[in-house]
Motif scaffolding. Sequence first.
Motif, short mmCIF file in Angstrom:
data_model
loop_
_atom_site.label_atom_id
_atom_site.label_comp_id
_atom_site.label_asym_id
_atom_site.label_seq_id
_atom_site.Cartn_x
_atom_site.Cartn_y
_atom_site.Cartn_z
N VAL A 11 -0.54 -9.73 39.82
CA VAL A 11 0.77 -9.10 39.66
C VAL A 11 0.89 -8.52 38.26
CG1 VAL A 11 3.26 -9.49 39.62
CG2 VAL A 11 1.87 -10.54 41.40
N ALA A 12 0.37 -9.22 37.27
CA ALA A 12 0.42 -8.75 35.88
C ALA A 12 -0.31 -7.41 35.72
CB ALA A 12 -0.18 -9.79 34.95
N GLU A 13 -1.35 -7.20 36.52
CA GLU A 13 -2.10 -5.94 36.45
C GLU A 13 -1.50 -4.86 37.34
OE1 GLU A 13 -6.14 -6.92 37.42
OE2 GLU A 13 -6.31 -8.30 35.72
N ALA A 31 1.61 -6.88 50.04
CA ALA A 31 0.69 -6.06 49.25
C ALA A 31 1.53 -5.38 48.18
CB ALA A 31 0.01 -5.04 50.15
N TYR A 32 1.31 -5.75 46.94
CA TYR A 32 2.08 -5.23 45.81
C TYR A 32 1.22 -4.24 45.03
CZ TYR A 32 4.17 -5.34 41.14
OH TYR A 32 4.70 -5.00 39.93
N GLY A 33 1.63 -2.98 45.00
CA GLY A 33 0.92 -1.95 44.25
C GLY A 33 -0.44 -1.60 44.84
N MET A 34 -0.65 -1.91 46.11
CA MET A 34 -1.92 -1.62 46.76
C MET A 34 -1.69 -0.62 47.88
SD MET A 34 -3.56 -5.42 47.01
CE MET A 34 -5.28 -4.95 46.99
#
Length: 51
Positions: A11-13, A31-34
């Motif tokens: 998540v930090a990335e 799916a976060y940011g994917m």
Amino acid sequence: MGEPTTVEGSVAEGRALLTWTHPDGRSTIVAYGMPKPIKALRALAEAASSQ
């Protein structure tokens, strides 16, 4: 719902595949940011349903 389990990424990335397991045995997959990781989401859903 508690803390998620990070399956892939961070998540930090800004990119992560996360799961939460509910007390009743159901799972939530995010799916976060994917860009739509369909294969990974299907594999997680199948694994969760077979438990």
